[in-house]
Enzyme design. Structure first.
Site, PDB file in Angstrom:
ATOM      1  N   ASP A 151       0.876  -1.133   0.144  1.00  0.00           N
ATOM      2  CA  ASP A 151      -0.005   0.048   0.065  1.00  0.00           C
ATOM      3  C   ASP A 151       0.998   1.095  -0.227  1.00  0.00           C
ATOM      4  O   ASP A 151       0.890   2.067   0.939  1.00  0.00           O
ATOM      5  CB  ASP A 151      -0.923  -0.218   1.218  1.00  0.00           C
ATOM      6  CG  ASP A 151      -2.052   1.164   1.323  1.00  0.00           C
ATOM      7  OD1 ASP A 151      -1.936   1.762   0.251  1.00  0.00           O
ATOM      8  OD2 ASP A 151      -2.340   1.340   2.369  1.00  0.00           O
ATOM      9  N   ILE A 152       1.556   1.259  -1.225  1.00  0.00           N
ATOM     10  CA  ILE A 152       2.637   2.317  -1.353  1.00  0.00           C
ATOM     11  C   ILE A 152       2.089   3.679  -1.871  1.00  0.00           C
ATOM     12  O   ILE A 152       1.515   3.783  -2.782  1.00  0.00           O
ATOM     13  CB  ILE A 152       3.747   1.919  -1.925  1.00  0.00           C
ATOM     14  CG1 ILE A 152       4.439   0.600  -1.616  1.00  0.00           C
ATOM     15  CG2 ILE A 152       4.902   2.936  -2.018  1.00  0.00           C
ATOM     16  CD1 ILE A 152       4.530   0.356  -0.239  1.00  0.00           C
ATOM     17  N   GLU A 153       1.937   4.840  -0.816  1.00  0.00           N
ATOM     18  CA  GLU A 153       1.238   6.133  -1.245  1.00  0.00           C
ATOM     19  C   GLU A 153       2.280   7.165  -1.055  1.00  0.00           C
ATOM     20  O   GLU A 153       1.776   8.272  -1.036  1.00  0.00           O
ATOM     21  CB  GLU A 153       0.208   6.190  -0.433  1.00  0.00           C
ATOM     22  CG  GLU A 153      -1.090   5.157  -0.508  1.00  0.00           C
ATOM     23  CD  GLU A 153      -2.274   5.434   0.210  1.00  0.00           C
ATOM     24  OE1 GLU A 153      -2.584   6.309   0.409  1.00  0.00           O
ATOM     25  OE2 GLU A 153      -2.901   4.138   0.703  1.00  0.00           O
ATOM     26  N   SER A 154       3.529   6.879  -0.536  1.00  0.00           N
ATOM     27  CA  SER A 154       4.421   7.883  -0.304  1.00  0.00           C
ATOM     28  C   SER A 154       5.990   7.466  -0.547  1.00  0.00           C
ATOM     29  O   SER A 154       6.163   6.006  -0.757  1.00  0.00           O
ATOM     30  CB  SER A 154       4.517   8.588   1.046  1.00  0.00           C
ATOM     31  OG  SER A 154       4.563   7.703   1.800  1.00  0.00           O
TER      32      SER A 154
END
Length: 337
Positions: A151-154
């Site tokens: 869940d890579i969001e940054s």
């Protein structure tokens, strides 16, 4: 002769269509993110609810590039380690629920991979500390998780494909390492596109919220349906491409309060309009919800429509709860946002 065969032909076509739908539903389920609110209950309560097939523990927020990995489980355990969760994880698994560790998340963490070698080192760390490997400092104790969620969001968008390949290589005939990804709905996803294109993910639960161009809004399903169709044919998700049998799931909000920019779909709208459309694809995987804290009733309301196997949740009770909740103001069929 042809006229006589027509009823038989139509019957065969109908059976094939029903069989296809059954196969699709058999592979579907409900995933839930847990770990970002200390008031959401523990994993015993979460899994004993019997509405979830996957529990995603969120999250390992900081890692890579020489950083000390930081597990952030909000109010559940500060600081890490959270070894008392081991028995809770094993309880969930005893019910047939797969438990994942999520990487990244939308908080203040910093997941950054500096190179393919760094990705392989992180894969080894995950294997030894959360999966079937060995370490003296396992943050969640002796429990062996079923897989890893992206869940890579940054941070950086580099080398997540290398990490996915490295983790998939730890799978054996005796024990598979399951991989899931939770990209945003706009294509291509900035962080995870290259990783998803590897085709090694077992589950892709796309976040159809916080993104108006591809989410449900004000009673309009067009943007959502168009985006779903694009994802269904996307490399790495399309069943003709992946290295594994990837399932595609609808990532949703469990309540309007879960995200200010909405995308929330009232449960009856989901049941009547959305599920009949999304479940038509052969690799339909069900629904992912954000998050356990907000899931007061949503998973109970939709469970038997996502998958007929209601996980020991009594159908009569389900229908009574559904009728009652749909009559309350929070679950009115109108779009409240």
């Amino acid at each position: 002769m042809a006229a006589r065969l027509l009823p038989l032909f139509l019957a065969i076509i109908s059976l094939l269509m029903i069989s296809s739908l059954i196969r699709s539903l058999e592979g579907s389920g409900i995933g839930i993110y847990w770990g970002q609110n200390g008031d959401e209950g523990d994993l015993y309560e979460t899994c004993n609810r019997r509405t979830y097939d996957y529990v995603i523990i969120a999250s390992l927020a900081t890692f890579g590039s020489g950083q000390t990995p930081v597990l952030n489980l909000a109010g559940h355990c500060i600081p890490s380690p959270c070894t008392f969760l081991s028995s809770q994880i094993q309880f969930c698994q005893s019910l047939g629920i797969k438990v994942f560790l999520s990487l990244g998340g939308g908080g203040s963490g910093r997941p950054v991979l500096s190179s393919p070698d760094d990705a392989r080192e992180i894969a080894a760390h995950l294997w030894n500390n959360f999966l079937s490997g060995q370490s003296y400092s396992r943050p969640l104790g002796d429990a062996i998780l079923d897989g890893i969620d992206f869940d890579i969001e940054s941070g950086s968008n580099l080398y997540w494909d290398d990490l996915a390949w490295a983790l998939s290589n730890y799978s054996t005939p005796e024990r598979k390492v399951y991989l899931s990804a939770a990209p945003q709905c706009p294509l291509p996803d900035y962080y995870l596109d290259r990783a998803i294109r590897t085709g090694v993910f077992d589950y892709v639960w796309v976040q159809f919220y916080k993104n108006p161009p591809c989410q449900y809004s004000l009673g309009d399903t067009n943007n959502l349906f168009n985006s779903w169709s694009e994802w269904a044919s996307y490399p790495g998700v399309n069943t003709s491409f992946p290295a594994v049998n990837t399932s595609l799931s609808l990532g949703l909000l469990a309540a309007p309060e879960a995200a200010p920019s909405s995308g929330y779909i009232p449960p009856q709208v989901l049941i009547d309009q959305v599920l009949p459309f999304v479940e038509q694809i052969s690799n339909y995987g069900g629904v992912m919800l954000w998050s356990k804290y907000y899931d007061t009733y949503y998973s109970e309301l939709i469970r038997s429509y996502v998958n007929p196997d209601v996980l020991a949740y009594d159908k009569k009770v389900h229908d009574e709860v559904l009728c009652h909740r749909l009559s309350s103001s929070r679950y009115l069929l109108r779009d409240e946002m």
